[in-house]
Scaffold this motif. Structure first.
Motif, mmCIF file in Angstrom:
data_model
loop_
_atom_site.group_PDB
_atom_site.id
_atom_site.type_symbol
_atom_site.label_atom_id
_atom_site.label_comp_id
_atom_site.label_asym_id
_atom_site.label_seq_id
_atom_site.Cartn_x
_atom_site.Cartn_y
_atom_site.Cartn_z
ATOM 1 N N SER A 141 52.250 41.135 21.846
ATOM 2 C CA SER A 141 52.483 39.625 21.083
ATOM 3 C C SER A 141 52.491 39.209 22.841
ATOM 4 O O SER A 141 52.135 39.397 24.100
ATOM 5 C CB SER A 141 53.919 39.741 20.458
ATOM 6 O OG SER A 141 55.110 40.144 21.526
ATOM 7 N N GLY A 142 52.868 37.232 22.335
ATOM 8 C CA GLY A 142 52.772 36.750 23.571
ATOM 9 C C GLY A 142 51.340 36.566 24.189
ATOM 10 O O GLY A 142 50.176 36.523 22.618
ATOM 11 N N SER A 143 51.045 35.605 24.935
ATOM 12 C CA SER A 143 49.989 35.625 25.464
ATOM 13 C C SER A 143 48.773 36.645 26.371
ATOM 14 O O SER A 143 49.785 37.626 27.045
ATOM 15 C CB SER A 143 50.302 34.592 26.797
ATOM 16 O OG SER A 143 50.786 32.657 26.078
ATOM 17 N N ILE A 144 47.853 36.010 26.326
ATOM 18 C CA ILE A 144 46.955 37.376 27.493
ATOM 19 C C ILE A 144 46.812 36.801 28.795
ATOM 20 O O ILE A 144 46.670 35.295 28.975
ATOM 21 C CB ILE A 144 45.180 36.884 26.684
ATOM 22 C CG1 ILE A 144 45.348 37.115 25.017
ATOM 23 C CG2 ILE A 144 44.379 38.185 26.832
ATOM 24 C CD1 ILE A 144 44.031 37.647 24.313
ATOM 25 N N PRO A 145 47.617 37.409 29.513
ATOM 26 C CA PRO A 145 47.051 37.029 31.211
ATOM 27 C C PRO A 145 46.213 36.729 31.336
ATOM 28 O O PRO A 145 45.038 37.979 31.084
ATOM 29 C CB PRO A 145 48.204 38.764 31.907
ATOM 30 C CG PRO A 145 48.084 39.109 30.614
ATOM 31 C CD PRO A 145 47.657 39.114 30.011
ATOM 32 N N VAL A 146 45.458 36.140 32.172
ATOM 33 C CA VAL A 146 44.482 35.136 32.652
ATOM 34 C C VAL A 146 43.913 36.903 33.768
ATOM 35 O O VAL A 146 42.739 36.838 34.315
ATOM 36 C CB VAL A 146 44.602 34.026 33.188
ATOM 37 C CG1 VAL A 146 45.018 32.905 32.147
ATOM 38 C CG2 VAL A 146 45.634 33.795 34.345
ATOM 39 N N GLU A 147 45.177 36.972 34.190
ATOM 40 C CA GLU A 147 44.676 38.094 35.451
ATOM 41 C C GLU A 147 43.780 39.524 35.052
ATOM 42 O O GLU A 147 43.242 40.063 35.549
ATOM 43 C CB GLU A 147 46.124 38.681 35.564
ATOM 44 C CG GLU A 147 46.842 37.554 36.844
ATOM 45 C CD GLU A 147 47.995 36.823 35.605
ATOM 46 O OE1 GLU A 147 48.426 36.430 36.577
ATOM 47 O OE2 GLU A 147 47.975 36.564 34.695
ATOM 48 N N ILE A 148 43.793 39.374 33.582
ATOM 49 C CA ILE A 148 42.660 39.982 32.942
ATOM 50 C C ILE A 148 41.449 40.250 33.672
ATOM 51 O O ILE A 148 40.119 40.849 33.200
ATOM 52 C CB ILE A 148 42.721 40.752 31.422
ATOM 53 C CG1 ILE A 148 42.472 41.531 30.967
ATOM 54 C CG2 ILE A 148 42.255 39.484 31.185
ATOM 55 C CD1 ILE A 148 43.009 42.319 29.632
ATOM 56 N N GLY A 149 41.356 38.598 33.894
ATOM 57 C CA GLY A 149 40.259 38.490 34.105
ATOM 58 C C GLY A 149 39.453 39.067 35.587
ATOM 59 O O GLY A 149 38.542 39.142 36.043
ATOM 60 N N ASN A 150 40.153 39.582 36.375
ATOM 61 C CA ASN A 150 39.870 40.304 37.618
ATOM 62 C C ASN A 150 39.420 41.735 37.435
ATOM 63 O O ASN A 150 39.446 42.045 38.130
ATOM 64 C CB ASN A 150 41.866 40.593 38.502
ATOM 65 C CG ASN A 150 42.303 38.903 38.614
ATOM 66 O OD1 ASN A 150 41.610 38.466 38.517
ATOM 67 N ND2 ASN A 150 44.113 39.351 38.490
ATOM 68 N N LEU A 151 39.735 41.950 35.932
ATOM 69 C CA LEU A 151 38.201 43.173 35.713
ATOM 70 C C LEU A 151 36.864 43.960 35.996
ATOM 71 O O LEU A 151 36.754 42.958 35.052
ATOM 72 C CB LEU A 151 39.474 44.480 34.484
ATOM 73 C CG LEU A 151 40.992 44.528 34.851
ATOM 74 C CD1 LEU A 151 40.713 44.023 33.301
ATOM 75 C CD2 LEU A 151 41.682 45.222 36.215
ATOM 76 N N SER A 152 36.811 42.968 36.705
ATOM 77 C CA SER A 152 35.101 42.926 36.989
ATOM 78 C C SER A 152 34.215 43.677 36.562
ATOM 79 O O SER A 152 33.318 43.197 36.157
ATOM 80 C CB SER A 152 34.898 42.285 38.618
ATOM 81 O OG SER A 152 35.052 43.517 39.338
ATOM 82 N N ASN A 153 34.687 44.520 35.971
ATOM 83 C CA ASN A 153 33.619 45.764 35.999
ATOM 84 C C ASN A 153 33.894 45.890 34.054
ATOM 85 O O ASN A 153 32.907 47.151 33.788
ATOM 86 C CB ASN A 153 33.588 47.195 36.721
ATOM 87 C CG ASN A 153 32.890 46.870 38.098
ATOM 88 O OD1 ASN A 153 31.636 46.940 38.270
ATOM 89 N ND2 ASN A 153 33.907 47.399 39.605
ATOM 90 N N MET A 154 34.651 45.635 33.866
ATOM 91 C CA MET A 154 34.992 45.617 32.325
ATOM 92 C C MET A 154 33.517 45.683 31.651
ATOM 93 O O MET A 154 32.905 45.042 31.641
ATOM 94 C CB MET A 154 35.815 44.670 31.561
ATOM 95 C CG MET A 154 36.691 45.121 31.031
ATOM 96 S SD MET A 154 37.426 46.339 30.120
ATOM 97 C CE MET A 154 39.462 45.621 31.444
ATOM 98 N N MET A 155 33.993 46.138 30.745
ATOM 99 C CA MET A 155 32.633 46.426 29.931
ATOM 100 C C MET A 155 32.874 46.725 27.813
ATOM 101 O O MET A 155 32.169 45.416 28.132
ATOM 102 C CB MET A 155 31.274 47.856 29.769
ATOM 103 C CG MET A 155 30.561 48.181 31.445
ATOM 104 S SD MET A 155 29.692 46.238 32.049
ATOM 105 C CE MET A 155 28.894 47.024 30.952
ATOM 106 N N VAL A 156 33.797 46.821 28.364
ATOM 107 C CA VAL A 156 34.853 46.630 26.668
ATOM 108 C C VAL A 156 36.156 46.539 26.071
ATOM 109 O O VAL A 156 36.395 47.154 27.123
ATOM 110 C CB VAL A 156 33.902 47.933 26.555
ATOM 111 C CG1 VAL A 156 35.230 47.888 24.566
ATOM 112 C CG2 VAL A 156 32.697 48.612 25.624
#
Length: 619
Positions: free
Chosen positions: A549-564
């Motif tokens: 629950s709660g917010s999706i942290p904007v920091e997750i965008g730091n994962l620059s190689n994310m494919m899935v």
């Protein structure tokens, strides 16, 4: 006549002779001057040769040059491993006393000069590990004294020249690792002095000429990784008394394995794997008591495992995987094989229990019995396999708890028990003795209880796969101690996360992590901002249906190689501002990248549209 087995070269009658430095070329023997001129045609291609091959010293003292004692002529030229990039000079055809020519492991390229056919004294040629292309020139068949010919590891194409069958003194023929096609010339049956025939890793097709099996001098037949078809002659070992290696794996051979193989009693290596052989394993194979490698995997063999295999006490590697062999395995047949290290019987139709006698095969380093129909308990006697490095038992019907003794095998690196009916709990003290454990697969079982905190002591772990079980309790918060971890799979359990600290935060210490999968667990918490500090190599992050629950942290965008990225089925909200560069401009559809972000962003846009429309109606 004494037989000779070739390895690299040298002829005993060749010695280096140093002649005194002469004031001019005219004072040298004319024949040696001819050799000097021929060699100097290559000298300018290499700094090493240019500084060593000079007129101030005798040809016979030059690097790589050996002269004959009987004649002041160049008899051997060994320029191997010198990083030479050049074509073979046609002037080499003037080295008329040359007996040995070794240009291996260089960068030679281009065509072979036809003048080489003039070197009628040549007995040894090695051009392996170069960049030669095109067809193999027939001119090699014009060297009547040739005993050793190696052209392997080049880029030759086309068919094998039939003229090579003229080399009646040939003892060693190595043409492996090229792109040769066509059939093996049936004329090769004339090579009655041949000891080694190696044409591995090419594209040869057709049947193996039966005449090959009538060359009584053969010691090695190595034809693996081609496209050869047909069946083996039923009497193939009638005239092969000295054969020690028969390597035919990864072709398209079919039919039965000849029982006559037992007459090749000196065989050390028998490789028939990954063909289309059918029928039963002949019991006569047990007469090959010198065998060290027996590879029968990847065929259509059926029947049972013959007890006679137990007579091969010298066996080091035995593979009969990917067949249709059935029945139970009597592990007693292996107990006298004091050197057996590899036993691969996976993907067959074996049934019954795993016998406690498996503990008697004490030198095993690899045991693969996965994808069969074994039932019953895992024997505790596995602990007696003091050298075991890999144990794969997955996809059977094994039951009961995992013996804690398995985790006391100090050499164990890979333990794969997934896809069974195992239950119980994991031992409290994991990796107390097995500090070498690198991969642990326990998925698709019914194991319950907590994941022991001691798993964090398995410091060499790269893969921890525990999905589809009944694990409960907190996910250990010290998983970050597994600094080499690459894959963590915990999905479809009943795991939660500690309220005081998140396991995700701990995993930021795992800088090699690429896959983090923990869907369908009641984690009941928030995704911490530290998620953005996970390994930059992370490409898969799935946490669907995990009661976040709660917010999706904007920091997750730091994962620059994310494919899935899959966060669906939670109660998450988007942060109000997500910078474009943090989202890495990922596509919503392509490869499911940031699927949850795209969906929720669309949902927010729709909600905003509805709100604006509603406000307009109210006015």
């Amino acid at each position: 006549m004494e037989k000779k087995l070739y390895c690299i070269l040298p002829y005993a009658f060749l010695i280096t002779v140093t002649f005194p430095v002469l004031s001019s070329e005219a004072k040298q023997p004319m024949s040696l001057a001819t050799d000097q001129t021929a060699l100097l045609s290559l000298e300018h291609r290499s700094l090493l040769l240019a500084t060593n091959w000079t007129n101030s010293s005798s040809v016979c003292s030059w690097i790589g040059v050996t002269c004959s004692l009987r004649h002041p002529r160049v008899a051997a030229l060994n320029l191997s491993n010198m990083a030479l990039s050049a074509t073979i000079p046609p002037q080499f055809g003037r080295l008329s006393f040359l007996v040995s020519l070794d240009l291996s492991n260089n960068l030679f390229y281009g065509d072979f000069p036809h003048q080489l056919s003039l070197l009628r004294r040549l007995k040894f040629i090695s051009f392996r590990l170069n960049n030669f292309t095109g067809d193999i020139p027939p001119m090699f068949g014009q060297l009547p004294k040739l005993e050793y010919l190696s052209l392997s590891n080049n880029s030759f194409i086309g068919s094998i020249p039939k003229l090579l069958s003229n080399l009646t003194n040939l003892q060693f023929l190595e043409l492996s690792f090229n792109s040769l096609s066509g059939e093996i010339p049936k004329e090769f049956g004339r090579l009655q002095s041949l000891q080694t025939l190696s044409v591995r890793f090419n594209r040869l097709s057709g049947a193996i000429p039966s005449a090959i099996f009538n060359i009584s001098t053969l010691v090695v037949i190595a034809l693996r990784n081609n496209e050869l078809s047909g069946s083996l002659p039923t009497d193939m070992c009638r005239n092969l008394p000295t054969l020690t290696v028969l390597s035919l794996s990864k072709n398209q051979l079919s039919g039965a394995i000849p029982s006559n193989l037992s007459r090749c009693s000196g065989l050390d290596v028998l490789g028939l794997s990954y063909n289309s052989f059918s029928g039963e394993i002949p019991s006569e194979i047990g007469y090959l008591t010198s065998l060290q490698l027996l590879a029968l995997g990847g065929n259509n063999l059926n029947g049972i495992l013959p007890h006679e295999i137990g007579h091969i006490q010298s066996l080091v590697t035995f593979g009969a995987e990917q067949n249709e062999i059935a029945g139970s395995i009597d592990f007693n047949i292996f107990m006298n094989m004091s050197s057996l290290q590899t036993l691969a019987l996976w993907r067959n139709k074996f049934t019954g229990n795993l016998s406690r006698d498996v503990g008697n095969i004490t030198m095993l380093t690899l045991l693969e019995l996965q994808e069969n129909h074994f039932t019953g308990l895992i024997p505790t006697e596995f602990v007696q396999l003091y050298h075991l490095e890999t144990l794969r038992l997955y996809s059977n019907s094994l039951s009961g708890s995992i013996p804690h003794e398995l985790f006391n095998i100090s050499t164990l690196r890979i333990l794969s028990l997934g896809g069974n009916a195992l239950s119980g709990v994991l031992p409290t003290h994991l990796c107390h003795a097995s500090l070498s454990l690198e991969e642990l697969y326990l998925g698709i079982n019914s194991i319950s209880g907590a994941i022991p905190n001691s798993i964090c002591n398995c410091s060499q772990l790269t893969i921890l796969s525990l999905p589809r079980n009944k694990f409960s309790g907190y996910i250990p918060t010290h998983l970050g101690n597994l600094r080499l971890l690459q894959r963590l799979e915990l999905f479809r359990n009943n795991l939660t996360q500690a309220p005081s600290s998140s396991f995700i935060t701990s995993l930021t210490n795992c800088r090699c992590l690429t896959d983090l999968v923990f869907d369908n667990n009641p984690l009941n918490g928030v995704i911490p901002a530290s998620v953005g500090n996970l390994s930059s190599s992370l490409s898969i992050f799935t946490a669907s249906n995990s009661k976040f629950s709660g917010s999706i942290p904007v920091e997750i965008g730091n994962l620059s190689n994310m494919m899935v990225l899959d966060l669906s089925g939670n109660e998450l909200l988007l942060e109000p501002v997500i910078e474009e560069n943090q989202l890495q401009k990922r596509s919503c559809h392509a490869e499911v990248v940031l699927a949850c972000f795209c969906f929720q962003l669309l949902l927010l846009l729709l909600m905003s549209t509805v709100a604006v429309a509603g406000a307009g109606l109210g006015n």
